[in-house]
Design an enzyme around this catalytic site. Structure first.
Site, PDB file in Angstrom:
ATOM      1  N   CYS A  50      -1.257  -2.072 -16.352  1.00  0.00           N
ATOM      2  CA  CYS A  50      -1.477  -0.970 -15.416  1.00  0.00           C
ATOM      3  C   CYS A  50      -0.914  -1.276 -14.030  1.00  0.00           C
ATOM      4  O   CYS A  50      -1.105  -0.510 -13.097  1.00  0.00           O
ATOM      5  CB  CYS A  50      -2.952  -0.606 -15.326  1.00  0.00           C
ATOM      6  N   HIS A  65       0.805  -1.213   0.000  1.00  0.00           N
ATOM      7  CA  HIS A  65       0.000   0.000   0.000  1.00  0.00           C
ATOM      8  C   HIS A  65       0.847   1.277   0.000  1.00  0.00           C
ATOM      9  O   HIS A  65       0.675   2.157  -0.844  1.00  0.00           O
ATOM     10  CB  HIS A  65      -0.927  -0.046   1.232  1.00  0.00           C
TER      11      HIS A  65
HETATM   12  C1  PEP Z   1      -2.596  -4.732 -10.021  1.00  0.00           C
HETATM   13  O1  PEP Z   1      -2.986  -5.661  -9.327  1.00  0.00           O
HETATM   14  O2  PEP Z   1      -1.651  -4.811 -10.817  1.00  0.00           O
HETATM   15  C2  PEP Z   1      -3.247  -3.420  -9.932  1.00  0.00           C
HETATM   16  C3  PEP Z   1      -2.886  -2.439 -10.720  1.00  0.00           C
HETATM   17  O3  PEP Z   1      -4.205  -3.266  -8.991  1.00  0.00           O
HETATM   18  P1  PEP Z   1      -3.936  -2.997  -7.435  1.00  0.00           P
HETATM   19  O4  PEP Z   1      -2.502  -2.639  -7.289  1.00  0.00           O
HETATM   20  O5  PEP Z   1      -4.859  -1.900  -7.049  1.00  0.00           O
HETATM   21  O6  PEP Z   1      -4.310  -4.297  -6.824  1.00  0.00           O
END
Ligand code: PEP
Ligand code: MG
Length: 865
Positions: free
Chosen positions: A816, A440
């Site tokens: 992403c 996080h």
């Molecule tokens: C991922 O899991 O790559 C993502 C972009 O989502 P998050 O980091 O919010 O889980």
């Protein structure tokens, strides 16, 4: 001086040396190459081709130096043949990349008792003494490996200093100082060759990217003395400032000196150009100065690079001894590259390849001044670049209080959770004991451009006592000042000087050129209007991931969100969602406005619900008060939502299907915002992304409901709009089954954070604990949350892309996850035919440049037969 010996005379073999591949006399046509003799040797050949006054030089190839290190002797006669009997020599290292370092230069080789006497006549006793003494000392330290302190007691101005130095040498080694120039040279070559092959030197250069078997070349050059009668001295010149790249004649000159003495003794040295601060070379020797400027300018034009020249003046005559690429920080690197292109010396595409994309971070964030001393307490994972100092605080509330007093603070947590967001906004930097590249704190820190170090497990954080214990036993308390260097992962005591972030006109120009060349899109991950604005400022081509859940942590929304979670009936839930709807709509309107018609990809709600609930008793009590519920009810509900493995539990689309009203509300907010924002500006085509999909049916179910909401909004508002639906590929199964998912969607975006976690079965929040051991022992080449695992996770990306495109050729593909901003992942995604990458806003410029470099490299490869 009692020690006078015979000088060995060598037979002449100059012609042979000119053509020898291993011991090569440098002429304009001699067989010298960067890959075989190193950059310095090649550069000297270029200077010779420019007809600059370079003293005679012989280059030794990597192979030859390697043989010398293994105990073989080179053909000394051939090596020394080009030089006159009276010449003194110097040896310098020549590695393929100058940044890989190498042993220091050794000067005045060949001086002995006999030459000393001649030099006393020729140059004067002081100069001859200084030169002989210098050689004996370097020989003692680098060749005989004696302790450098052993000469400390000898004063340089003592008339007997040379005798003392020789005596100290001979007492320590119990041998006479070698008099034979060939022996001296051979021993110097051997010591430099062996120093290069030592373990420490190898590890140091490997850390700078050198291959394990990187070779070392050596150059042997006739000395231009820089000492003696008339105006003699040495210096260093460059035409730009190394910190800014601005055009400024920079360097120093010191009379009666050799090598880089002028830089070592700046206070005694002269300025080069006329300067109000003191005397200059321009005033002292105007002719030599003019020539020097002319030569350095010529080097810039013909070597197509900003060069630093090492020079010597010998009785008024200028010699250019060496040329090296001007050392530079990122700021200067960009200005230098842009100005070379603007002056027509290199093409724009080459200017793009001259700047390391990662170095751009230096321009986007404040950095610890590289010249400042660093009092390192510990280090962790460099999760978000930049540096900031502040008082230690241990909670989000204290961070907010500190910000309210205008005091910079560093938020220290074991790990952060969504509850800490406001504290993170208030802090100057974040430090966590646990976590990895995609935990996080790391993700949020990068998104906000907030310096962040995570996984600093060497530090012990005692939250209750409000104390941090460093590995050396030092204790730091709340209020003590520390500095977080998120660029390299250091946690420093105190407040070292920081360098400001600065994106100047040269940076803007380079970025414009990058966009002209690049052929893969770059979007930003942006959750808030502030992120979106940053993304726009950095010219992202839209938002590739808006994590909507972050919006629910803002202001008073958390309470409404908690009401929704605690709702017993569907009506109560609907009432809470009804209150959240206008807030979400307002968020989206703002995002659409900021992005001005550029695509915005909104991910539906993803995290497990318990993340929105307080975790301690005090928090439960507060919540009970706010919701007017008995404490026991709150505790029971919180417990009921607790999962053994929340990251694999009720989150993402699973929540969307189980509690569909949440996605309904979000879809409505998106569509109403679309209509609203399209009224004023460019028509908006929102993209809606479903997280954590693993089965086709999940997509069908969500698509049916989202379509229904779209139809309802169209009806109610009497306005039409289009939207695109896509799937976030974060589970291995979604990648494998892309062929059956693709017909239902218009895009797939690979969430490589979760996909890495699930492919490896490796918790993204806990991996920091053992990652360094794993990398050190070669289990993983790198932290796969940091560098995309192109073999395993990459194979899933490829499978997903191929299977998806096979059924839907116009399927838009993107990445992403946090990897989206790294140059290596961009190369991978580009090769796999992806349409765009999406990364934290502050990584957008890095991604734009990296993408441009890939396109430029392809062009060059295609052009080459
Ligand atoms: C991922 O899991 O790559 C993502 C972009 O989502 P998050 O980091 O919010 O889980
Ligand atoms: Mg994810």
């Amino acid at each position: 001086m009692p020690l006078i010996r015979r000088i060995l005379r060598q037979p002449r073999k100059v012609a042979a040396v000119q053509q020898d591949q291993d011991i090569t006399f440098i002429t304009p046509t001699a067989p010298v190459a960067n890959e075989t003799h190193g950059g310095r040797a090649k550069c000297l050949q270029r200077l010779v081709r420019l007809d600059l006054p370079v003293p005679k030089t012989v280059a030794l190839s990597f192979d030859e130096v390697h043989r010398i290190a293994s105990g073989e002797s080179p053909d000394m006669a051939a090596l020394m043949a080009p030089f006159s009997d009276q010449a003194l020599l110097c040896v310098r290292p020549s590695s393929e990349d100058p940044d890989w370092g190498g042993p220091g230069a050794i000067l005045n080789i060949g001086i002995n008792d006999a030459r000393y006497i001649d030099l006393c006549d020729q140059l004067g006793r002081d100069a001859a003494t200084a030169m002989y003494r210098r050689f004996v000392q370097s020989y003692a330290i680098h060749v005989a490996r004696l302790d450098p302190d052993m000469f400390d007691h000898i004063a340089q101005d003592d008339p007997d200093s040379l005798t003392e130095t020789l005596r100290a040498y001979e007492e320590e080694t119990e041998e006479e100082f070698p008099q034979d120039p060939a022996v001296q040279l051979l021993e110097v070559l051997r010591s430099m060759a062996r120093a290069w092959e030592g373990t420490t030197a190898r590890l140091l250069r490997q850390a700078k990217g050198a291959p394990a078997d990187a070779g070392l070349g050596l150059v042997v050059q006739e000395m231009a003395h820089g000492m003696g009668q008339g105006e003699c001295g040495s210096g260093v010149i460059q035409l730009v400032n190394s910190k800014t790249g601005d055009r400024k004649i920079t360097g120093r000159y010191l009379s009666q000196s050799q090598g880089r003495d002028a830089l070592a003794q700046q206070s005694a040295a002269l300025f080069l150009e006329r300067d109000p601060r003191g005397p200059s070379l321009q005033e002292l020797a105007p002719e030599a100065f003019d020539q020097l400027i002319e030569h350095t300018r010529l080097m810039r034009i013909r070597l197509r690079e900003e060069m630093q020249a090492e020079f010597t003046i010998e009785n008024g005559r200028l010699h250019i001894l060496d040329g090296v690429r001007v050392a530079r920080n990122a700021h200067a690197a960009i200005r230098i590259a842009v100005s070379l292109a603007e002056d027509g010396i290199i093409p724009r595409e080459e200017a793009l390849t001259r700047v390391d994309p990662r170095a751009i971070n230096e321009l986007l964030h404040r950095q610890v001044d590289p010249d400042a001393p660093r009092d390192r307490l510990a280090s962790g994972i460099a999760a978000s670049p930049g540096a900031a100092s502040g008082k230690i605080v241990f909670s989000a509330a204290e961070a907010q209080a500190s910000a309210a007093h205008g005091e910079a603070c560093v938020l220290v947590r074991r790990e952060t959770s969504p509850e800490d967001i406001r504290g993170m906004h208030a802090a100057a930097a974040v430090l966590t004991e646990r976590g990895g590249m995609t935990s996080h704190a790391a993700v949020i820190g990068r998104g906000m451009g907030l310096p962040c170090v995570v996984g600093a497990s060497a530090l012990k954080v005692h939250l209750r006592r409000k104390v941090i214990t460093a590995p050396d036993g030092r204790e730091l308390r709340a209020g003590d000042i520390i500095t977080i260097d998120g660029t390299n992962g250091d946690i420093l005591a105190g407040e070292p000087p920081l360098m400001k972030a600065a994106q100047d006109d040269a940076f803007q120009t380079l970025m414009i050129w990058a966009d002209e060349f690049r052929d893969i899109g770059v979007r930003a991950n942006a959750d808030t209007p502030a992120d979106a604005q940053t993304a726009r400022n950095f010219k992202a081509q839209g938002i590739g991931l808006c994590r909507t859940e972050h919006m629910f942590f803002e202001g008073d929304r958390l309470t409404v969100m908690r009401e929704m979670i605690f709702a017993d009936t569907s009506q109560d839930r609907a009432a809470a969602l009804e209150r959240l709807l206008p807030m979400q709509r307002a968020d989206f309107i703002e995002l659409f406005r900021i992005m001005q018609g550029q695509p915005v990809c909104i991910r539906l709600f993803d995290p497990p619900l318990h993340e929105f609930l307080p975790h301690d008793r005090a928090g439960h009590r507060e919540l009970a008060e706010a919701l007017d519920l008995p404490l026991s009810d709150v505790t029971r509900r919180v417990e009921a939502l607790t999962e053994y493995n929340p990251m694999l539990g009720m989150r993402g689309v699973r929540l969307g299907i189980t509690v569909p009203e949440i996605y309904d509300m979000q879809a409505r907010a998106i569509f109403e915002a679309t209509i609203e924002a399209s009224r004023e500006g460019e028509p908006v085509v929102p993209e809606i992304m479903i997280p954590l999909v693993s089965a086709k049916r999940e997509v069908e179910l969500v698509k049916t409901r989202v379509d229904a909401v779209a139809a309802a909004v169209r009806n109610e508002k009497g306005r039409d709009f289009t939207y695109r639906l896509g799937v976030m590929v974060e589970t291995p199964r979604a990648a494998l089954r892309a062929g059956e998912i693709a017909p239902h969607v218009s895009f797939l975006s690979f969430g490589t954070n979760d996909l890495t976690q699930m492919t490896y079965g490796l918790s993204r929040d806990d991996a920091g604990r053992f990652m360094s051991t794993y990398v050190q022992q070669g289990v993983f080449p790198e932290d796969p949350f940091h560098d995309l695992d192109t073999d395993g996770v990459g194979e899933l990306l490829q499978i997903g892309a191929e299977r998806g495109r096979a059924v839907r050729p116009d399927l838009v593909l993107s990445i992403c996850g946090e990897h989206g901003g790294s140059p290596e992942s961009i190369a991978f995604c580009r090769d796999a035919g992806f349409n765009y990458v999406s990364c934290s806003p502050f990584r957008v410029p890095v991604a734009r440049l990296a993408a441009a470099q890939l396109a430029v490299k392809d062009r060059i490869t295609i052009k080459k037969p």
